[in-house]
Scaffold this active site. Structure first.
Site, PDB file in Angstrom:
ATOM      1  CB  CYS A   1      10.588  -0.392   2.407  1.00 60.01           C
ATOM      2  SG  CYS A   1      11.022   0.333   0.828  1.00 60.01           S
TER       3      CYS A   1
ATOM      4  CB  SER B   1       4.589  -7.616   5.548  1.00 62.68           C
ATOM      5  OG  SER B   1       3.685  -8.599   5.091  1.00 62.68           O
TER       6      SER B   1
ATOM      7  CG  PHE C   1      -0.214   0.412   2.511  1.00 61.19           C
ATOM      8  CD1 PHE C   1       0.005   1.748   2.828  1.00 61.19           C
ATOM      9  CD2 PHE C   1       0.263  -0.559   3.386  1.00 61.19           C
ATOM     10  CE1 PHE C   1       0.681   2.104   3.987  1.00 61.19           C
ATOM     11  CE2 PHE C   1       0.943  -0.209   4.537  1.00 61.19           C
ATOM     12  CZ  PHE C   1       1.156   1.125   4.839  1.00 61.19           C
TER      13      PHE C   1
ATOM     14  CE  LYS D   1      -3.159  -8.273  -4.437  1.00 58.58           C
ATOM     15  NZ  LYS D   1      -3.510  -7.224  -3.453  1.00 58.58           N
TER      16      LYS D   1
HETATM   17  P1  NAD Z   1       1.437  -6.690   2.896  1.00 57.63           P
HETATM   18  O1  NAD Z   1       2.457  -7.762   2.974  1.00 57.63           O
HETATM   19  O2  NAD Z   1       0.306  -6.725   3.855  1.00 57.63           O
HETATM   20  O3  NAD Z   1       0.749  -6.691   1.439  1.00 57.63           O
HETATM   21  C1  NAD Z   1       1.546  -6.699   0.265  1.00 57.63           C
HETATM   22  C2  NAD Z   1       0.727  -7.338  -0.852  1.00 57.63           C
HETATM   23  O4  NAD Z   1       0.452  -8.702  -0.506  1.00 57.63           O
HETATM   24  C3  NAD Z   1      -0.616  -6.670  -1.073  1.00 57.63           C
HETATM   25  O5  NAD Z   1      -0.882  -6.617  -2.448  1.00 57.63           O
HETATM   26  C4  NAD Z   1      -1.587  -7.563  -0.330  1.00 57.63           C
HETATM   27  O6  NAD Z   1      -2.878  -7.562  -0.884  1.00 57.63           O
HETATM   28  C5  NAD Z   1      -0.951  -8.936  -0.438  1.00 57.63           C
HETATM   29  N1  NAD Z   1      -1.199  -9.767   0.752  1.00 57.63           N
HETATM   30  C6  NAD Z   1      -1.419  -9.341   2.022  1.00 57.63           C
HETATM   31  N2  NAD Z   1      -1.554 -10.392   2.855  1.00 57.63           N
HETATM   32  C7  NAD Z   1      -1.409 -11.513   2.104  1.00 57.63           C
HETATM   33  C8  NAD Z   1      -1.430 -12.910   2.386  1.00 57.63           C
HETATM   34  N3  NAD Z   1      -1.631 -13.361   3.620  1.00 57.63           N
HETATM   35  N4  NAD Z   1      -1.226 -13.770   1.387  1.00 57.63           N
HETATM   36  C9  NAD Z   1      -1.002 -13.325   0.126  1.00 57.63           C
HETATM   37  N5  NAD Z   1      -0.983 -11.998  -0.207  1.00 57.63           N
HETATM   38  C10 NAD Z   1      -1.172 -11.106   0.766  1.00 57.63           C
HETATM   39  O7  NAD Z   1       2.203  -5.293   2.955  1.00 57.63           O
HETATM   40  P2  NAD Z   1       1.579  -3.841   3.074  1.00 57.63           P
HETATM   41  O8  NAD Z   1       1.060  -3.648   4.448  1.00 57.63           O
HETATM   42  O9  NAD Z   1       0.672  -3.570   1.930  1.00 57.63           O
HETATM   43  O10 NAD Z   1       2.879  -2.948   2.841  1.00 57.63           O
HETATM   44  C11 NAD Z   1       3.767  -2.576   3.843  1.00 57.63           C
HETATM   45  C12 NAD Z   1       4.930  -3.531   3.933  1.00 57.63           C
HETATM   46  O11 NAD Z   1       5.657  -3.554   2.701  1.00 57.63           O
HETATM   47  C13 NAD Z   1       5.939  -3.125   4.985  1.00 57.63           C
HETATM   48  O12 NAD Z   1       6.300  -4.252   5.726  1.00 57.63           O
HETATM   49  C14 NAD Z   1       7.112  -2.593   4.192  1.00 57.63           C
HETATM   50  O13 NAD Z   1       8.366  -2.710   4.822  1.00 57.63           O
HETATM   51  C15 NAD Z   1       7.050  -3.433   2.978  1.00 57.63           C
HETATM   52  N6  NAD Z   1       7.735  -2.789   1.871  1.00 57.63           N
HETATM   53  C16 NAD Z   1       8.951  -3.267   1.512  1.00 57.63           C
HETATM   54  C17 NAD Z   1       9.643  -2.643   0.490  1.00 57.63           C
HETATM   55  C18 NAD Z   1      10.999  -3.141   0.068  1.00 57.63           C
HETATM   56  O14 NAD Z   1      11.483  -2.688  -0.952  1.00 57.63           O
HETATM   57  N7  NAD Z   1      11.627  -4.047   0.784  1.00 57.63           N
HETATM   58  C19 NAD Z   1       9.084  -1.558  -0.169  1.00 57.63           C
HETATM   59  C20 NAD Z   1       7.831  -1.100   0.232  1.00 57.63           C
HETATM   60  C21 NAD Z   1       7.160  -1.733   1.253  1.00 57.63           C
END
Ligand code: NAD
Length: 502
Positions: free
Chosen positions: A284, A229, A152, A176
């Protein structure tokens, strides 16, 4: 109420008969109000999107590079012209300030520009005459249907890290995005169609783990790019690899900034405040931990506190706001719990953002600035990614002690050192176990032609995002050995010995 549908085969997908799947809600984080309904894909919509991408692949993958690049140049121009609209959509659903959202779009555009120059990166290698009359060529070819899954916090930029490079290489794409902030990706898709990206080459599917798991298991998906995450990154990596897909999965971060006593402490404090509280800490690359060495500690904490109290928090569409709200009410409450927990676990709470609200917008997901000093490495606030406007300061007596703290973290996304000592900086960049390192730079986000990615629990898979690693990830190698003998030559006859070069 606004509805956000999927985008399949070059147009919005779905009708009143229920072909959308189910529906979720999109909330404006500044008001707490539901502003849109978003379609949530099930297995049926996943099949439709993947089938569209598979069908488009046959033509797109064999279209000329010149054709693909011409379209990407047009896309770059359209994105540039609509950057303000894109930023407004980001602010309305993610909450960050308009200026911050414009910055996100600019960094995404960098990757579109990189994709426009992909000819150089895709040109392959040839060796002539490696043996008698034998030439060898190494080429790279696209993989097929690629899936991109994004978080997000960057509703446009992370999408732009993925699909422009993937489609420039000749693949087709099913994206997605996070259903918490889905509208920016729809504008990205509309502009792609306007630029001439053929139907089915870029598809957008909204949804949650139901859609993600169906994509990970789908036999017609060749590779998966994921950012989110760590638990989900690990899941995506494991599940998609199990069905033979190529996967890159970037996860969480706990980025440390080491400050030595010889550093310019005013510059270090500016950097810490910028990197910790920008985008409400929902980056991040945010600095979430400062490790202050020796006498730097007290002087730095007071400088950070002085600067942090001046941050103006408010809705992202107010040009006077420096920082916006958090993405959801639940996330806001989790962040507040970390501050409470840190106090109970012995930290000094220098600034406490828990009581903060904005007058007239009391239902917004507001969290003020928190600054925690003398945080222990055992505390929950240190061990977990908080992803909010909370900066933890840890104290260390020596460089070695500070480095042991940083390298003891399970995360390895990014780190930074602030010092005037070139030798210490050099030692830091070689010793630290993170994928990105800043020297007097708090958020070392690599430019487009270098690659982005962390180490350890911050990234799974072998390839980083964008730069030359993206070209590698989105293509596979083929080596062609050819011989064109002189027709006048008499064939030597069969020889069952092991073929040798001569
Ligand atoms: P998230 O892991 O909840 O969601 C990421 C994506 O996965 C979304 O599209 C979501 O719909 C999907 N998703 C969520 N739960 C799922 C599940 N159980 N099974 C399969 N798919 C699932 O992350 P978020 O809250 O949207 O974003 C924030 C996180 O992203 C933070 O932890 C941040 O550190 C990380 N992030 C990392 C980087 C990087 O480059 N390392 C960059 C940006 C964000």
């Amino acid at each position: 109420m606004k509805t956000v549908t999927h985008w399949i085969n070059g147009k919005p997908f779905g009708d009143d008969s229920g072909a959308y799947g189910t529906w979720g809600s999109v909330t404006d984080p500044a008001t707490g109000e539901v502003t849109a309904q978003v379609a949530m894909a099930g297995a049926e919509q996943v099949d439709t999107a993947v089938a569209a991408a598979k069908q488009a692949y046959a033509t797109w993958s064999t279209s000329s590079l010149a054709h693909r690049i011409t379209i990407l140049y047009r896309y770059r121009e359209l994105l540039n012209a609509r950057r303000d609209d894109l930023a407004a959509l980001i602010t309305a659903e993610q909450g960050k300030t308009h200026a911050d959202a414009l910055g996100e779009v600019a960094r995404g555009l960098e990757i579109v520009e990189l994709a426009c120059g992909l000819g150089t990166a895709l040109k392959g290698e040839t060796s002539t005459g490696v043996s008698s009359q034998i030439d060898v060529a190494s080429i790279r070819q696209p993989l097929g249907v690629i899936v991109g899954i994004s978080p997000f916090n960057f509703p446009a930029m992370i999408s732009m890290w993925m699909f422009p490079m993937a489609i420039a290489c000749g693949n087709t794409f099913v994206h997605k995005p996070s259903s918490k902030a889905p509208s920016a990706s729809m504008l990205l898709a509309e502009l792609a169609a306007e630029a001439g990206v053929p139907d089915g080459v870029l598809n957008i599917l909204h949804g949650d783990e139901v859609a993600v798991n169906a994509l990970l298991d789908h036999p017609d998906v060749a590779a998966v790019s994921f950012v989110g995450s760590t638990p989900v990154a690990r899941h995506v990596y494991t599940r998609a690899s199990a069905s033979g897909k190529r996967v890159q999965a970037l996860g969480e971060a706990k980025n440390h900034m080491l400050v030595l006593p010889d550093a310019d402490l005013d510059a270090a404090a500016d950097a810490a405040v910028t990197a910790a509280y920008g985008s409400a800490g929902q980056r991040c690359m945010a600095v979430s931990v400062v490790v202050a060495v020796g006498s730097a500690g007290d002087a730095l904490v007071s400088r950070i506190a002085e600067r942090a109290t001046k941050i103006k928090i408010g809705p992202g569409n107010d040009p006077t706001s420096d920082m916006g709200p958090l993405i959801t009410k639940a996330h806001r409450d989790e962040v507040a719990d970390y501050v409470a927990g840190a106090a109970a676990q012995g930290a000094d709470v220098i600034l406490d953002g828990r009581g903060f609200t904005v007058e007239g917008l009391e239902n917004g997901h507001w969290m003020g600035i928190s600054l925690l000093d003398k945080v222990s490495t055992d505390s929950d606030a240190y061990r977990n990614e908080i992803f909010g406007p909370v900066l933890c300061v840890l104290r260390a007596e020596t460089y070695e002690e500070a480095m042991a703290i940083i390298n003891g973290s399970p995360y390895g996304n990014a780190s930074a050192i602030f010092t005037r000592d070139g030798g210490a900086a050099r030692r830091f960049q070689l010793e630290v176990e993170t994928g990105m390192v800043g020297v007097n730079v708090p958020m070392p986000v690599p430019v487009g032609y270098h690659s982005f990615g962390g180490w350890k629990d911050s990234a799974f898979g072998d390839h980083r995002m964008y730069g030359s690693e993206a070209t590698h990830f989105y293509t596979r190698g083929k080596v062609i050995t050819s011989r064109w003998p002189d027709p006048a030559e008499t064939p030597a006859g069969p020889d069952l010995g092991f073929p040798a070069s001569h």
